[in-house]
Design an enzyme around this catalytic site. Sequence first.
Site, PDB file in Angstrom:
ATOM      1  N   HIS B 275       0.851  -1.187   0.000  1.00  0.00           N
ATOM      2  CA  HIS B 275       0.000   0.000   0.000  1.00  0.00           C
ATOM      3  C   HIS B 275       0.894   1.246   0.000  1.00  0.00           C
ATOM      4  CE1 HIS B 275      -2.585   3.087   1.772  1.00  0.00           C
ATOM      5  NE2 HIS B 275      -3.638   2.310   1.620  1.00  0.00           N
ATOM      6  N   ARG B 323      -2.610   0.864  -4.470  1.00  0.00           N
ATOM      7  CA  ARG B 323      -2.401  -0.581  -4.444  1.00  0.00           C
ATOM      8  C   ARG B 323      -2.622  -1.132  -5.846  1.00  0.00           C
ATOM      9  NH1 ARG B 323      -6.842  -2.791  -0.385  1.00  0.00           N
ATOM     10  NH2 ARG B 323      -7.648  -0.720   0.115  1.00  0.00           N
ATOM     11  N   ASP B 329      -5.705   8.154  -7.109  1.00  0.00           N
ATOM     12  CA  ASP B 329      -6.232   9.051  -6.082  1.00  0.00           C
ATOM     13  C   ASP B 329      -5.154  10.109  -5.836  1.00  0.00           C
ATOM     14  OD1 ASP B 329      -6.742  10.314  -3.658  1.00  0.00           O
ATOM     15  OD2 ASP B 329      -7.395   8.505  -2.613  1.00  0.00           O
ATOM     16  N   TYR B 332      -2.140   9.961  -3.271  1.00  0.00           N
ATOM     17  CA  TYR B 332      -0.959   9.124  -3.511  1.00  0.00           C
ATOM     18  C   TYR B 332       0.126   9.878  -4.273  1.00  0.00           C
ATOM     19  CZ  TYR B 332      -3.647   5.397  -1.535  1.00  0.00           C
ATOM     20  OH  TYR B 332      -4.381   4.648  -0.663  1.00  0.00           O
ATOM     21  N   ASP B 396     -11.022  18.207   0.222  1.00  0.00           N
ATOM     22  CA  ASP B 396     -10.922  18.260   1.682  1.00  0.00           C
ATOM     23  C   ASP B 396      -9.513  18.712   2.054  1.00  0.00           C
ATOM     24  OD1 ASP B 396      -9.169  15.926   1.859  1.00  0.00           O
ATOM     25  OD2 ASP B 396     -10.928  14.731   1.381  1.00  0.00           O
ATOM     26  N   HIS B 399      -6.630  15.973   1.413  1.00  0.00           N
ATOM     27  CA  HIS B 399      -6.201  15.882   0.021  1.00  0.00           C
ATOM     28  C   HIS B 399      -5.532  17.165  -0.445  1.00  0.00           C
ATOM     29  CE1 HIS B 399      -8.657  12.197  -0.117  1.00  0.00           C
ATOM     30  NE2 HIS B 399      -7.790  11.844  -1.038  1.00  0.00           N
TER      31      HIS B 399
END
Lengths: 339, 498
Positions: B275, B323, B329, B332, B396, B399
Amino acid sequence: MASYSSEEEEEEELDYTNDPVWADVTPLPQDDGHNPLAQIAYSPEYTIAMSYLRAIMAANDHSPRVLNLTSDIIGMNAAHYTVWGYRFKTLMSLDRSQTLEDEKIGWSWRQELEWVQSIAKRYEKNYQIWHHRQLIIDHLDDPTGERAVTGEMFALDSKNYHVWTYRQWLVQRFQLFDEEELAATASLLEEDVRNNSAWNHRYFIVLGRLGEAGPEEGVVERESELAKEAISKAPQNPSAWNYLKAVLRKGGIELATLKPFCESFAPILSPDEIKSSHALDILSEIYDEAGDSVKAEKALELLASKFDPVRKNYWRYRRRLLGSKPTPASDTPTIQATA
Amino acid sequence: MSEIQDPNASQQLGLADASGLSNQRSQKPPDPVPTMHRGLPYILDDLGTETSRKQLQTARSVLKYVNDSRVPTLDKTTHIDFLIEPLEDGLSRGFTGLDASRPWLLYWCINALALLGVDVGGYNERVVSSLKPLQHKDGGFGGGNGQAPHMASAYAAILTLVVTSYYESRDLPKDRWMGVYARSFGWIDRQKLLDWIRKTKLRNGGFKVNEGGEEDVRASYCALVILALLGYDEDELRGDVSRDEKPLLDGLLDYFKRCQTWEGGIGAKQHSEAHGGYAFCVLSALCLLGEPQDVLTKYLDLDQFISWLSARQYAPEGGFSGRTNKLVDGCYSTWVGGCWSLVEAAANGIESSGTGFDIDSNVGSLWNRKALARYILACCQDPHGGLRDKPGMRPDYYHSNYVLLGLSAAQNYYYYDNAMSLPSSIENSPFKHGFCWKSSRNVPKPSTSEGIGGGWEEGLVSNERSRVGTQHPLFNIPLHAVAEIQEWWGVAKGAEIL
Ligand SMILES: [Zn+2]
């Protein structure tokens, strides 16, 4: 006394200020400091419940009413690790004094677990819920029904990291490396062969748990066949390719044995027939190990220019490293297959 | 300063300083969209499953944004408004779920503002007064007043303090500089904090997030960052034998080693799925404890790790997934993007046997920085301010910080300088290697098709208005703030303030 807040009873609001149960507690207000930044405008219910909790914690009170209070707060903020921790301590304290399964408080470990599961379904991304469950099951020393509980969660999200962490703990704690566990991963992979979490779990229960030890006879063959079958269904699925490589590595089997299999998915002389970039990746390694730098370069260049261009820099870095690897014979430690 | 000097550098720096940027921008036609962002991947399997359907849906929706020659600029003004609002005006009851993460809120918003070029020094006093009630009487920091201490709360609290104290003090004369740091850090009970961290140490070498809490590598990484930034030295970490204490970092490196998975990536703990978030924690933690080319090769199979890391970048999206077989996203950009700086440093250390910086022997960029920047600018900006996971998701604070940090990783070259001279106060720090990082706006060019490097990558920042600040690749706070806090502990210990 009211019972301890399952879903249905939650509507029934707790009235700390008027309920005689709480009359002896002087609520402790929150100190946010002078002129604080990023203050949260809590609902009055949350503010009151939290000030009772602070008072209760200061008095180290673990009476049955704490269950009411903590479930009330968790219903408003499921990520409140302090509240979860305090609730668990309270449950343990009630357990020790043998009041937990007592009729008069109307709460039991079983009810607690059901309540936890209802919260888990509402808040799927949460560390505390699953840790709480783990502490309880560890204490009860009984995994009955727990695989089904995680199964329910996988039906909602088959890749939920927290649930998988819990499932792995469960399997390790109760040594559930059995047929049922193997079948569970097979069925998840049947549903979605790209479920990487299921592949990960399978690796764990079949090979990962062995540590330095080698796998039993036939296991490597069985698992590589499984991966190859999965690859045939979806040749561009990275999970299955990675699994195949990992299984061979664990079994001490040379990558070169995969050459015909990979070439069937990636004939580098007929780029139009290439069905898998992952096969190309492995082939470049196989060709390099065999000293065939021309073919190795060709595979990497196909990846860089056509089949995986976003990773062009990486494929060129790999090109740079060609010929620099020690030969597999001197490099790979031979893993003893059990006789 | 930490810039590499070369003709290109001054040219680029000059560009940064020039006014009338919009002028210069309008003269230059936008670059054509690279082929990889213009359509779906070349190979798509026939067999559809839930994973492939979600992936296809995401790729299609993102295509609309990335397949456009006009890559948007970073809309700093609206993002700044989005991030100032919670700090100044507070949050509605809808944020009650973050009540156990108050230090995180401060860190995300304040660090993101720093990345956007805002001088956040004015917040320092209020940061201190907001965090004081979070210090637990038995040591450590809780997520809010009266809450149990938690590793992540302490981590975010310390990061925030290091950021705002740096900004408040950076232009001050020495005595007032000292005053700012004394006010910002003097109230922290270092001994009790250390005692508390000892209680979270596990027999397997790792740490848990708090007493009775869960174990994962996040806890270990946060613990190391706290210890490094609060200036604990070898003696303090060794422990007091008369109190039956063991060296705090014992077994930690081997613990990390066990977290590398069969995929080559790194999981939350042994046997967990690889991850991006946990990979970043372990890579950074390792680099706090040694030189990249040593620790990343001794405790990891680096080749396998790089292969897994590289596979996190997708086309047409350009962004990273966390992953295998999961969606891209924006956050990451940091967790995966941040690993690249560390990995490149290790790869370069191996190639040049660690003799500092040599552009000709540099392995060059190993990942696609432009594709990530395109994903961030085109997909992660909410038109009303704030940054997000992907189009269709709400922005948010979390992020916002990690998308911008990832943009910084794409725009800058962060490198390890083993020839860097360190103040004597750091020499006795178990974390001294964490203080040898520098940044450059010039990014070494990727290897050519012949596998040869050399020269600088051009056009990484096509519009200077999209440029964000430089950050420390291990601590995720402004780069220069790290040197300053280290200097403070040297001063404080020398003056026996402690
Ligand atoms: Zn995210």
